[in-house]
Design a protein around this motif. Structure first.
Motif, mmCIF file in Angstrom:
data_model
loop_
_atom_site.group_PDB
_atom_site.id
_atom_site.type_symbol
_atom_site.label_atom_id
_atom_site.label_comp_id
_atom_site.label_asym_id
_atom_site.label_seq_id
_atom_site.Cartn_x
_atom_site.Cartn_y
_atom_site.Cartn_z
ATOM 1 N N TYR A 162 0.825 -1.206 0.000
ATOM 2 C CA TYR A 162 0.000 0.000 0.000
ATOM 3 C C TYR A 162 0.864 1.262 0.000
ATOM 4 N N GLU A 163 1.888 1.316 0.835
ATOM 5 C CA GLU A 163 2.710 2.516 0.946
ATOM 6 C C GLU A 163 3.515 2.798 -0.310
ATOM 7 N N ASP A 164 3.783 1.793 -1.098
ATOM 8 C CA ASP A 164 4.633 1.986 -2.278
ATOM 9 C C ASP A 164 3.959 2.838 -3.352
ATOM 10 N N PHE A 165 2.637 2.952 -3.349
ATOM 11 C CA PHE A 165 1.922 3.663 -4.404
ATOM 12 C C PHE A 165 1.719 5.145 -4.115
ATOM 13 N N PHE A 166 2.238 5.642 -2.990
ATOM 14 C CA PHE A 166 2.064 7.060 -2.708
ATOM 15 C C PHE A 166 2.849 7.920 -3.686
ATOM 16 N N LEU A 167 3.983 7.447 -4.137
ATOM 17 C CA LEU A 167 4.737 8.177 -5.148
ATOM 18 C C LEU A 167 3.940 8.285 -6.445
ATOM 19 N N PHE A 168 3.292 7.202 -6.817
ATOM 20 C CA PHE A 168 2.479 7.212 -8.031
ATOM 21 C C PHE A 168 1.291 8.173 -7.896
ATOM 22 N N SER A 169 0.552 8.073 -6.794
ATOM 23 C CA SER A 169 -0.635 8.925 -6.615
ATOM 24 C C SER A 169 -0.260 10.396 -6.494
ATOM 25 N N LYS A 170 0.847 10.686 -5.823
ATOM 26 C CA LYS A 170 1.296 12.070 -5.692
ATOM 27 C C LYS A 170 1.694 12.649 -7.043
ATOM 28 N N THR A 171 2.381 11.848 -7.854
ATOM 29 C CA THR A 171 2.778 12.297 -9.190
ATOM 30 C C THR A 171 1.556 12.553 -10.057
ATOM 31 N N LEU A 172 0.545 11.704 -9.934
ATOM 32 C CA LEU A 172 -0.681 11.879 -10.717
ATOM 33 C C LEU A 172 -1.385 13.177 -10.346
ATOM 34 N N ILE A 173 -1.486 13.484 -9.069
ATOM 35 C CA ILE A 173 -2.173 14.703 -8.633
ATOM 36 C C ILE A 173 -1.401 15.954 -9.050
ATOM 37 N N ASP A 174 -0.071 15.885 -9.005
ATOM 38 C CA ASP A 174 0.737 17.068 -9.289
ATOM 39 C C ASP A 174 0.766 17.429 -10.773
ATOM 40 N N PHE A 175 0.661 16.444 -11.647
ATOM 41 C CA PHE A 175 0.911 16.723 -13.058
ATOM 42 C C PHE A 175 -0.273 16.446 -13.976
ATOM 43 N N HIS A 176 -1.339 15.844 -13.502
ATOM 44 C CA HIS A 176 -2.479 15.631 -14.394
ATOM 45 C C HIS A 176 -3.321 16.903 -14.453
ATOM 46 N N PRO A 177 -3.669 17.351 -15.665
ATOM 47 C CA PRO A 177 -4.429 18.621 -15.762
ATOM 48 C C PRO A 177 -5.832 18.538 -15.187
ATOM 49 N N GLY A 178 -6.426 17.354 -15.090
ATOM 50 C CA GLY A 178 -7.780 17.251 -14.563
ATOM 51 C C GLY A 178 -7.872 17.299 -13.054
ATOM 52 N N LEU A 179 -6.717 17.371 -12.353
ATOM 53 C CA LEU A 179 -6.710 17.388 -10.892
ATOM 54 C C LEU A 179 -6.054 18.644 -10.337
ATOM 55 N N GLU A 180 -5.990 19.678 -11.129
ATOM 56 C CA GLU A 180 -5.373 20.916 -10.658
ATOM 57 C C GLU A 180 -6.177 21.564 -9.541
ATOM 58 N N PHE A 181 -7.490 21.347 -9.532
ATOM 59 C CA PHE A 181 -8.335 21.980 -8.507
ATOM 60 C C PHE A 181 -8.038 21.446 -7.109
ATOM 61 N N LEU A 182 -7.332 20.314 -6.982
ATOM 62 C CA LEU A 182 -7.011 19.766 -5.668
ATOM 63 C C LEU A 182 -5.774 20.377 -5.038
ATOM 64 N N SER A 183 -5.119 21.267 -5.754
ATOM 65 C CA SER A 183 -3.858 21.816 -5.243
ATOM 66 C C SER A 183 -4.059 22.644 -3.975
ATOM 67 N N ASN A 184 -5.256 23.209 -3.796
ATOM 68 C CA ASN A 184 -5.508 24.061 -2.624
ATOM 69 C C ASN A 184 -6.236 23.328 -1.498
ATOM 70 N N THR A 185 -6.477 22.020 -1.654
ATOM 71 C CA THR A 185 -7.186 21.253 -0.620
ATOM 72 C C THR A 185 -6.351 20.036 -0.230
#
Length: 674
Positions: A369-392
């Protein structure tokens, strides 16, 4: 005999044997003393007789001649293969009046010469032709002996003299040189002569083509050698390149890397590319330019020319490169990049690369489970459809936990750990590639939909009263309008996968396990859901559901139905219905394979522990298994639309309240002024 000879196939040996038989038969007939004397007297008589004299007939005795004569002006002519009539057996003596007394001798010689010409083989032929001659001689002797015994109608006057003539004929056939063929004789003394001559003429080409022409030599052509590439690699050590490489040549990759590095930014070799400080170099005053990678875009340019990886995998690979080379700043030289490419990228599948990037150590065989935090963090930081989460930040954490659990739910089922084989079998890389094609994150329903996360988190927030991200049995009992029985709630908490391992908490359910639970509860058709509920109902963990276990769960269900005065059926009546739907191999138990193959697992589980869905099933006229949208996607869509409707309604109520407050304040202000 003539008819049987006519029916034979045109084989060379049969034709030669037939000719020799006819020749021997004719010579035997002519060698008789009575025949010779008769012909001699006949010819003398024709020379001295008048035209009106009556010809003398041939002897009709079977011992002397098997043919009868009849008065006719035309000679009887036989041809091999033509039908004969009774009149063909009668010959006219007048046709012989122009023959000379030595006709017998000349005719015999002519036939023998023709026979010799047809069966002779030229001297230039070698051992193959000599063997053929010996075979002809042997067949001739055997057939002659057989023919002599069969023909009872031929009277042999002098057997010793006949045998002597036969030996002479054999020697003449073998030893004499070939002669030119004689012209065909149109008028023949009797039937046997005509048949023999016709046979020799008709089979001339056959003898020459079959006996005299040597068989062609078979030319063996060498087959081109086909090199089969290696298809089995023991210990998973594959030597060849990956199919993701556009060219299988290792040199192609090196040339591509070198060509791209020449386009990148460069500095003189005597200047440190990191600190930009001049390095003293007294041994060589000449400096050369060194090119290096200074950004992710340059790194991705090389990877795209060599591979077709998803963009998020390229991003993770860039991070992995900096971590492996232990570089604090983005400055990758050509030599370091080539070394890293050969050791970590070249010849590997994208699933292997993702596994190597995410795992904790090189010896680890699983992803946790812990190994995928790098993947999920990278997805949130660079995917254009998740930019609105940057402030939450709070929602970022919950979203990461949700997509990680969904990845485990779709790949490894109930194991809580992922292997390379799991990634390959579930096409996880394909789902990552779809992220590049579709920027709207809500359209990726399998793992990354933010709408699905919103529904799951809202459901958990309603149950988690103290908001500590854990719920107990009492909280979980409120789910679905209290539709679950107490026994199944206890089994859900006991079979939690992540709560104990991640937090060490007992008798509670974490948010991670709640995500697993709601995915299984709202869609009981997936294999992961069937395995989860099977493990919950299988109390003794023996690998199958017994009648006792199913009866135990249904007892609580029946008590709740009785409390509602719904008059539920007894378990025995339901058991017959369950067995008809599931159709297990053994009546007394139901295995996991039986439930998966029947596609009726959800119907069974709802009967045992979900009262609301059980009542919905009983009210339906039929059960539909194949639907265009999955049960989970349908549930998430309905709940999201309901949440939006409630939220919009709450906004309207808030606006009305604000308007009322504004009116009250205005009235108070006016009263104060007055």
């Amino acid at each position: 005999m003539f008819n049987s000879f006519q029916e034979r196939q045109p084989n060379t040996d049969n034709i030669i044997s037939a000719k020799l038989k006819l020749n021997e038969f004719f010579l035997t007939y002519l060698s008789q003393t009575e025949t010779t004397q008769y012909i001699h007297d006949l010819l003398n008589g024709l020379n001295n007789s008048t035209p009106n004299s009556t010809p003398t007939k041939l002897p009709t005795s079977p011992s002397t001649s098997p043919y009868k004569a009849h008065p006719s002006d035309e000679p009887v002519v036989f041809s091999l293969g033509e039908p004969t009539t009774p009149n063909d057996n009668i010959q006219e003596i007048d046709s012989l009046q122009n023959l000379q007394p030595d006709f017998t001798k000349s005719l015999n010689k002519e036939i023998v010469n023709n026979e010799e010409q047809k069966i002779r083989i030229e001297e230039p032929q070698h051992q193959a032709e000599l063997l053929t001659q010996e075979k002809i001689e042997q067949n001739f002797v055997d057939e002659t002996n057989k023919q002599t015994n069969e023909q009872d109608n031929v009277k042999v006057v002098e057997p010793k003299e006949q045998e002597k003539r036969q030996e002479q004929k054999i020697e003449s056939v073998v030893m004499e040189q070939p002669q030119q063929p004689k012209p065909k004789v149109e008028t023949i003394e009797n039937e046997q002569d005509k048949i023999m001559v016709d046979t020799i003429n008709t089979t001339n080409n056959t003898v020459n083509s079959n006996e005299c022409t040597p068989p062609p030599q078979k030319i063996e052509q060498q087959q081109p050698t086909i090199k089969i590439p290696q298809f089995y690699f023991p210990n998973n050590k594959k030597i060849t390149t990956s199919p993701n490489v556009n060219n299988d040549s290792f040199e192609f990759g090196l040339s591509t890397i070198k060509h791209n590095f020449e386009l990148f930014k460069g500095q003189p070799e005597s200047v440190d590319p990191i600190t930009n400080n001049v390095i003293n170099n007294n041994t060589n005053n000449c400096t050369t330019t060194t090119h290096y990678i200074t950004s992710f875009d340059e790194f991705e340019t090389i990877i795209k020319e060599l591979y077709t990886f998803p963009r998020i995998l390229n991003r993770l690979l860039f991070i992995y490169t900096l971590r492996t080379l232990r570089l604090n700043d983005i400055c990758i030289t050509e030599d370091k990049f080539v070394e890293f490419w050969k050791n970590h990228i070249y010849g590997k599948e994208p699933e292997e690369l993702l596994f190597n990037i995410l795992r904790k150590s090189e010896d680890s065989k699983y992803l946790y489970y812990e190994d995928f935090f790098l993947f999920s963090k990278t997805l949130i930081d660079f995917h254009p459809g998740l930019e609105f989460l940057s402030n939450t930040p709070e929602f970022q954490d919950r979203y990461q936990e949700t997509i990680i659990i969904r990845i485990f739910y779709g790949t490894c089922r109930n194991k809580g750990r992922i292997t390379v084989k799991d990634l390959k079998s579930n096409n996880f890389i394909r789902s990552l590639s779809l992220l590049d094609a579709e920027p709207d994150i809500n359209k990726h329903l399998e793992y990354f939909s933010y709408e699905h996360f919103y529904v799951i988190y809202c459901k958990f927030w309603e149950l988690d009263i103290d908001h500590d991200l854990f719920i107990d049995a009492n909280d979980l009992a409120k789910y679905g309008s209290c539709s679950l029985t107490p026994l199944i709630i206890d089994r859900i908490i006991i079979n939690a996968i992540f709560t104990k391992t991640l937090f060490g908490v007992k008798n509670k359910l974490s948010y991670q396990d709640f995500v697993w639970f709601i995915l299984s509860e709202e869609d009981k058709t997936s294999e992961t859901s069937i395995e989860f509920w099977f493990s919950c109902v299988d109390i003794d963990s023996d690998g199958f559901l017994s009648l006792y276990e199913m009866d135990t769960f249904y007892k609580e269900q029946k008590q709740r139905l009785d409390y509602l005065n719904l008059d539920p059926p007894v378990f025995k009546d339901l058991l017959c219905q369950i067995l008809d739907m599931v159709k297990p191999d053994a009546i007394e138990k139901i295995t996991l394979l039986d439930l998966k193959s029947s596609k009726m697992a959800g119907y069974l589980f709802n009967i045992l522990f979900n009262i609301n869905k059980f009542l919905q099933q009983e009210s339906k006229e039929s059960i539909t298994c194949d639907q265009p949208m999955s049960d989970w996607n349908r549930f998430a869509l309905q709940e999201y639309e309901r949440a939006l409707a409630e939220e919009s309604l709450s906004y309207q109520e808030d606006d009305e309240d604000d308007d009322e407050e504004d009116d009250d304040d205005e009235d108070d202000r006016r009263m104060h002024i007055e």
